[in-house]
Motif scaffolding. Sequence first.
Motif, short mmCIF file in Angstrom:
data_model
loop_
_atom_site.label_atom_id
_atom_site.label_comp_id
_atom_site.label_asym_id
_atom_site.label_seq_id
_atom_site.Cartn_x
_atom_site.Cartn_y
_atom_site.Cartn_z
N VAL A 13 -40.85 -53.31 -30.93
CA VAL A 13 -41.75 -53.28 -31.74
C VAL A 13 -42.15 -52.96 -32.95
O VAL A 13 -42.83 -53.55 -33.53
N ARG A 14 -42.25 -51.88 -33.59
CA ARG A 14 -42.83 -51.18 -34.06
C ARG A 14 -42.52 -51.73 -35.59
O ARG A 14 -42.95 -51.46 -37.06
N SER A 20 -49.10 -50.49 -27.53
CA SER A 20 -48.07 -49.83 -26.57
C SER A 20 -48.41 -48.31 -26.20
O SER A 20 -47.53 -48.65 -25.01
N SER A 33 -48.20 -47.88 -22.25
CA SER A 33 -47.70 -46.41 -21.65
C SER A 33 -48.33 -45.40 -21.38
O SER A 33 -47.98 -44.84 -20.00
N TRP A 53 -45.95 -42.44 -33.18
CA TRP A 53 -45.03 -43.47 -32.07
C TRP A 53 -44.42 -43.13 -30.93
O TRP A 53 -44.29 -43.26 -30.36
N ALA A 60 -50.42 -53.45 -32.55
CA ALA A 60 -49.17 -53.13 -31.96
C ALA A 60 -49.27 -51.26 -31.36
O ALA A 60 -49.24 -51.09 -30.17
N PRO A 73 -46.62 -43.46 -27.49
CA PRO A 73 -45.81 -44.30 -26.82
C PRO A 73 -45.06 -44.14 -25.43
O PRO A 73 -45.09 -43.99 -24.09
N SER A 115 -37.96 -50.63 -26.43
CA SER A 115 -38.86 -51.33 -26.86
C SER A 115 -39.96 -51.33 -27.39
O SER A 115 -40.67 -51.39 -28.28
N VAL A 116 -40.51 -50.06 -27.11
CA VAL A 116 -41.64 -49.41 -28.28
C VAL A 116 -41.57 -49.31 -29.43
O VAL A 116 -42.71 -49.67 -30.90
#
Length: 541
Positions: free
Chosen positions: A320-321, A339, A343, A114, A335, A117, A316-317
Amino acid sequence: MLFPKKPWWAFCAIPVLLLAFALYKNLINIPFGDDIYVMDMFNLLHEADSVWDKIGIIFGQHNEHRIALSRTLALLQYQLMGTIDLRIWSILGNLSLLFIVALFYQHIGEQKWWIVPVAFIIICTASNTLIPMQNSNLFSVVFGLTALHFVLKKSQFAVFLTFLCTVLSIFSNSGGFALMAIISVVFFFQKRYSLLGIWLLCCIALIGSYYHNYQPLYRHPSSELLFYQLPQAAVFFIGFAGSIGFKVLPTGALFIGLSGIAIYRKYYFQNPFVFLGVIYCLMMASMTTIMRYEYGIDSATTERYRIYSMVFGACSVILVRDFLAGYSSVIQKSAFGISLLFSIATNLKFFIPMVREAEARKELLTSKIENYYLNNSGYNCFEVNILNKLTANNFYHYQLPRPRRNKTYYDSLNHFPVNALKLRIDQAFYTKEHVIIRGKILNPAPEITFMKGFVHQFIIVHPADTPFDCSHNELTHPDNEKSMIVNIDLNNDRNHIRFPLFYLKLPKKHFKHKNYTLSFLFMTDTSVNYPALASNVVFHL
């Protein structure tokens, strides 16, 4: 090994390469905007008589900020290279983006991919990439986030680094003041009460040192009308938060909504660093809104503020995860894909125009410096005085690769078609605290139309016995006994009037001379330079 074991590392290298390519296409050792006012530090240091005077210059005001870190790095670069090279300033500022991604990587949790992004959002050409002196904003954020990183650790060395990074953040661009409240709350909930007491004493000392001999700038808006202009302030706040988005207000609303969910769910216990990053962004949005909302959403989305939206987006990324952690793998993978696309699209949104417009930007800057060399013009009158001193002191000189245009061409550009202003004063009085003047420009309609076309319009109030000559710059070095420069549009908006009407409201304490005159200054970012226009008005208190 040609490829890393974890292929997502290769994807993280892509935004780094994009940023490097954008810098390669754009970097040029010609000052633009506030760069020149930072360069003036070298002139001031050259004229200083003592070590204490030099320290005072490094820690002196730049607008309402103290950018001691940027000035120190600029001075160090000059000592190593023997000349001012603005390209180095830009590169140093952009290195901050890499460190910000490294901080997020430390706190991203087990699903390390992750970070991809996050990297595309942070390592982006959205914020202050090309304006060398604006690295102060990037430094403030990277040290602010570093302070939040270390405050979560319990060692004595981590405590020291928390204090140090907070100081560096504050003396980069004053945004670090938000850290004082955040870290105080963290120490309180960690039940480190003795450390909290020491921290609060240090904060008081830091605030005292920062505001020692501090001169507030009267040209900035105040918060006195905030209650009556809450809708305007709300738009500024949301636009500030979402300034990296294709649709600024929906993006800002999304980021703020996610932060609200994080607060409601007590996300601090799940990922304290990301939670504190969200609070930091919210506080910066709030502080900036209070000080700037009257300038409108265009100001909220300017390049110098986007770094906070970038950090907000990265947080925010991860939010969300984590919010979707209990859902099916299909939803989680979707998701991640969304994302990642967001990005990458955000990164390219700023990268593509920067590369496409690189030659046009270089031509603009080269034309400005060529006009300056040919006509002692090209920059506004403040900047010309600084450049003249830099040249005389052998600090800076740009070698033009080839002539672009001749002197006659620039002469025609530099000619201002308005020779003087005729004013009608409708109101002129003073109260216990303010001087208030309201009037109208009476020049012919074509001249007024021409003057309306300028983005930067200022009224200059200066003592009649010392005519305004740009020998000092009140925009960045306020001296309240001399010329006062007032933003016309801002003051007119407050009073619901439009140019050629004008409205002045200045603190009475600044008027210490007998007679004052009014002049007008119309500034431009193009390769021309117009002198101040005198008017027919002289007044006294």
